[in-house]
Motif scaffolding. Structure first.
Motif, mmCIF file in Angstrom:
data_model
loop_
_atom_site.group_PDB
_atom_site.id
_atom_site.type_symbol
_atom_site.label_atom_id
_atom_site.label_comp_id
_atom_site.label_asym_id
_atom_site.label_seq_id
_atom_site.Cartn_x
_atom_site.Cartn_y
_atom_site.Cartn_z
ATOM 1 N N PHE A 32 0.721 -1.046 -0.038
ATOM 2 C CA PHE A 32 0.015 0.308 0.322
ATOM 3 C C PHE A 32 1.237 1.164 -0.136
ATOM 4 O O PHE A 32 1.543 1.581 0.698
ATOM 5 C CB PHE A 32 -1.005 -0.464 0.848
ATOM 6 C CG PHE A 32 -2.142 -0.691 0.927
ATOM 7 C CD1 PHE A 32 -2.026 -2.087 1.577
ATOM 8 C CD2 PHE A 32 -3.144 -0.870 0.466
ATOM 9 C CE1 PHE A 32 -2.463 -3.171 1.361
ATOM 10 C CE2 PHE A 32 -4.149 -2.344 0.185
ATOM 11 C CZ PHE A 32 -3.718 -3.138 0.532
ATOM 12 N N ALA A 35 -2.306 6.431 1.425
ATOM 13 C CA ALA A 35 -3.523 6.857 2.399
ATOM 14 C C ALA A 35 -5.035 6.302 1.983
ATOM 15 O O ALA A 35 -6.044 5.579 2.837
ATOM 16 C CB ALA A 35 -3.605 8.238 2.944
ATOM 17 N N SER A 37 -5.712 4.003 -0.681
ATOM 18 C CA SER A 37 -5.301 2.420 -1.023
ATOM 19 C C SER A 37 -5.657 2.017 0.603
ATOM 20 O O SER A 37 -6.782 0.855 0.512
ATOM 21 C CB SER A 37 -4.465 1.981 -1.246
ATOM 22 O OG SER A 37 -2.826 2.546 -0.714
ATOM 23 N N MET A 38 -4.939 2.318 1.871
ATOM 24 C CA MET A 38 -5.325 2.039 2.805
ATOM 25 C C MET A 38 -6.603 1.928 3.462
ATOM 26 O O MET A 38 -7.560 1.689 3.768
ATOM 27 C CB MET A 38 -4.552 2.332 4.272
ATOM 28 C CG MET A 38 -3.226 2.424 4.584
ATOM 29 S SD MET A 38 -3.619 0.369 4.880
ATOM 30 C CE MET A 38 -3.752 0.375 6.648
ATOM 31 N N ASP A 39 -7.306 3.526 3.018
ATOM 32 C CA ASP A 39 -8.250 3.673 3.219
ATOM 33 C C ASP A 39 -9.665 2.375 2.918
ATOM 34 O O ASP A 39 -10.460 2.044 3.616
ATOM 35 C CB ASP A 39 -9.239 4.746 2.869
ATOM 36 C CG ASP A 39 -8.541 5.753 4.206
ATOM 37 O OD1 ASP A 39 -7.919 5.780 5.222
ATOM 38 O OD2 ASP A 39 -8.500 7.125 3.765
ATOM 39 N N LEU A 41 -8.635 -0.758 2.419
ATOM 40 C CA LEU A 41 -8.726 -1.803 2.801
ATOM 41 C C LEU A 41 -8.907 -1.671 3.701
ATOM 42 O O LEU A 41 -10.346 -2.843 4.302
ATOM 43 C CB LEU A 41 -6.997 -2.087 3.298
ATOM 44 C CG LEU A 41 -6.497 -3.450 3.752
ATOM 45 C CD1 LEU A 41 -7.400 -4.106 2.845
ATOM 46 C CD2 LEU A 41 -5.568 -3.257 3.887
ATOM 47 N N SER A 131 2.967 -2.468 3.624
ATOM 48 C CA SER A 131 3.069 -0.859 2.959
ATOM 49 C C SER A 131 4.961 -1.930 4.052
ATOM 50 O O SER A 131 5.933 -0.528 3.583
ATOM 51 C CB SER A 131 2.929 -0.391 3.752
ATOM 52 O OG SER A 131 2.344 -0.309 4.858
ATOM 53 N N LEU A 299 -5.499 -6.673 6.669
ATOM 54 C CA LEU A 299 -5.538 -5.550 7.606
ATOM 55 C C LEU A 299 -4.109 -5.917 8.751
ATOM 56 O O LEU A 299 -4.171 -4.711 9.701
ATOM 57 C CB LEU A 299 -6.721 -4.744 7.656
ATOM 58 C CG LEU A 299 -6.619 -4.378 8.966
ATOM 59 C CD1 LEU A 299 -6.220 -3.005 7.860
ATOM 60 C CD2 LEU A 299 -8.787 -3.674 8.931
ATOM 61 N N GLU A 302 -1.103 -5.644 8.592
ATOM 62 C CA GLU A 302 -0.764 -4.042 8.008
ATOM 63 C C GLU A 302 -0.656 -3.713 9.654
ATOM 64 O O GLU A 302 0.580 -3.061 9.891
ATOM 65 C CB GLU A 302 -1.213 -3.042 6.792
ATOM 66 C CG GLU A 302 -1.296 -3.430 5.995
ATOM 67 C CD GLU A 302 0.155 -2.540 5.088
ATOM 68 O OE1 GLU A 302 0.298 -2.668 5.706
ATOM 69 O OE2 GLU A 302 0.125 -3.756 3.880
ATOM 70 N N TYR A 303 -1.108 -4.590 10.303
ATOM 71 C CA TYR A 303 -1.275 -3.537 11.729
ATOM 72 C C TYR A 303 0.117 -4.578 12.805
ATOM 73 O O TYR A 303 0.616 -3.583 13.364
ATOM 74 C CB TYR A 303 -2.849 -4.165 12.132
ATOM 75 C CG TYR A 303 -2.684 -3.903 13.929
ATOM 76 C CD1 TYR A 303 -3.390 -2.578 14.308
ATOM 77 C CD2 TYR A 303 -2.484 -5.153 14.970
ATOM 78 C CE1 TYR A 303 -3.141 -2.028 15.577
ATOM 79 C CE2 TYR A 303 -3.239 -4.915 16.671
ATOM 80 C CZ TYR A 303 -2.729 -3.779 16.740
ATOM 81 O OH TYR A 303 -2.676 -3.323 18.246
ATOM 82 N N SER A 306 3.286 -2.548 11.996
ATOM 83 C CA SER A 306 2.744 -1.374 11.715
ATOM 84 C C SER A 306 3.720 -1.258 12.903
ATOM 85 O O SER A 306 4.029 -1.769 13.741
ATOM 86 C CB SER A 306 1.211 -0.515 12.092
ATOM 87 O OG SER A 306 0.993 -1.105 13.468
#
Length: 377
Positions: A32, A35, A37-39, A41, A131, A299, A302-303, A306
């Protein structure tokens, strides 16, 4: 999979309805970059409404807080399957539920390194690059994104300070008279992975580059340790460490730090990471190729990758795979670092390949009796 029972370290967990053209593009994307594209997802994951995990006990690597944090942040329910399952069980759960979109089908897995390549070869994993992909060491990830390292432990020394005043700071220290009848492995090096990797680490500290060379030099080191009367052939679990039977235990740092906390200073356990021969054992994350909730799975990744997720693992004493990059960038809170051994030594960690480990394990298992001659019980 608790801190004292899961010992698979040594090596490194699309299906579903396409929700929209945007979601379809996300599913094909490798990372990603915006922002926006994250939204997209997040919206797609929320529409799925659930994530199914497996083998994540709440007292392992801070997973309890991580799961709650994910639920709170995104409003997505987490269905937790069999928290005490092992890596093999996780792979079997994917196989058994290929055609099942119900609650028994895991979306994501967290397994030992050796399970990544084999699961990929069987077509069980969905490629996806988070990401923060570039901050994951190349040696700890599949180039195509089918699996990637999540956290690791390093071989460390746990010293009972009521018996030994001065904790060792490097492998070479262990051969001194200070540690007569004191040094023990956590397991039998002929069978236990953490003990095998401790022998391997000693070989790296002695100048080996890996594989067979590390095994041979490691065996020579433990022969010397045994011949000089410093090695204790007793499994260095919590009880013998506390009793002083095995006052210097060689184990993964996360196990030793958990042991330290559980003893609450009685006795005081000092955990030190050696200056050389810092060898890491890695777990990996992956998404099931048959995930009922592929966007929630992405997601979740990604979490976890992060800064927030990585620090969550570190609070549970499991070093996140992005540790070096985050440390260099000053992203790790000082209060978290204060509970760990000297951070500078972690920067020296080496991540042996699966091939290296396999070669070393074979030699150590075959030659331990003839070279060292100590039967660990």
């Amino acid at each position: 999979m608790s801190g004292f029972t899961r010992s698979e370290f040594g090596g490194f967990k699309l299906a579903g309805k396409i929700l929209s053209l945007t979601a379809a593009a996300l599913m094909a994307s490798s990372a990603f970059a915006s922002a926006e594209s994250m939204d997209d997802l997040i919206a797609a994951a929320k529409k799925e409404g659930q994530l199914t995990t497996i083998a994540l006990p709440h007292d392992w690597c801070g997973y309890g807080d991580l799961i709650e944090g994910f639920k709170k942040k995104y409003g997505i329910q987490v269905n937790e399957l069999n928290p005490m399952a092992g890596s093999g069980d996780e792979i079997e759960a994917i196989k058994a539920n290929k055609d099942n979109k119900g609650p028994q089908a895991p979306d994501v897995i967290d397994v030992g390194l050796s399970f990544g390549p084999s699961a990929k070869a069987e077509g069980l994993l969905m490629p996806y690059k988070v990401s923060t992909w570039d901050e994951i060491p190349d040696s700890a990830k599949d180039a195509d994104g089918h699996w990637y390292g999540d956290y690791y432990g390093v071989l460390a020394f746990g010293t009972n300070k009521s018996v030994i005043d001065k904790a060792p700071t490097d492998w070479s220290d262990l051969t001194s008279d200070t540690y007569k009848n004191a040094v023990a492995l956590a397991g039998d090096p002929r069978t236990a992975n953490n003990a095998v990797m401790a022998v391997y680490a000693a070989g790296i500290a002695a100048g080996a580059t890996g594989g067979k060379d590390a095994a041979e030099k490691g065996l020579e080191f433990f022969k010397k340790l045994n011949d000089e009367g410093n090695f204790v052939p007793v499994d260095a679990e919590a009880a013998p460490v506390a009793q002083g039977t095995t006052p210097v235990a060689l184990n993964w740092d996360y196990n030793l730090l958990s042991m330290r906390d559980s003893m609450k200073g009685n006795p005081e356990i000092e955990v030190t990471v050696p200056k050389s021969g810092v060898v890491a054992g890695v777990y990996i994350q992956a998404i099931s190729a048959y995930a009922p909730h592929p966007n929630a799975a992405k997601l979740w990744m990604e979490y976890l990758y992060s800064d927030e997720g990585q620090i969550g693992w570190l609070k549970g004493y499991c070093h996140p795979i992005r540790f070096n990059a985050m440390s260099k960038a000053g992203k790790i809170p000082q209060e978290v670092l204060d509970k760990l051994p000297a951070a500078e030594n972690y920067a020296n960690a080496v991540f042996p390949s699966l091939e290296d480990q396999t070669a070393a394990k074979t030699i150590i298992a075959e030659k331990w009796d003839s070279m060292v001659g100590a039967n660990v019980k």
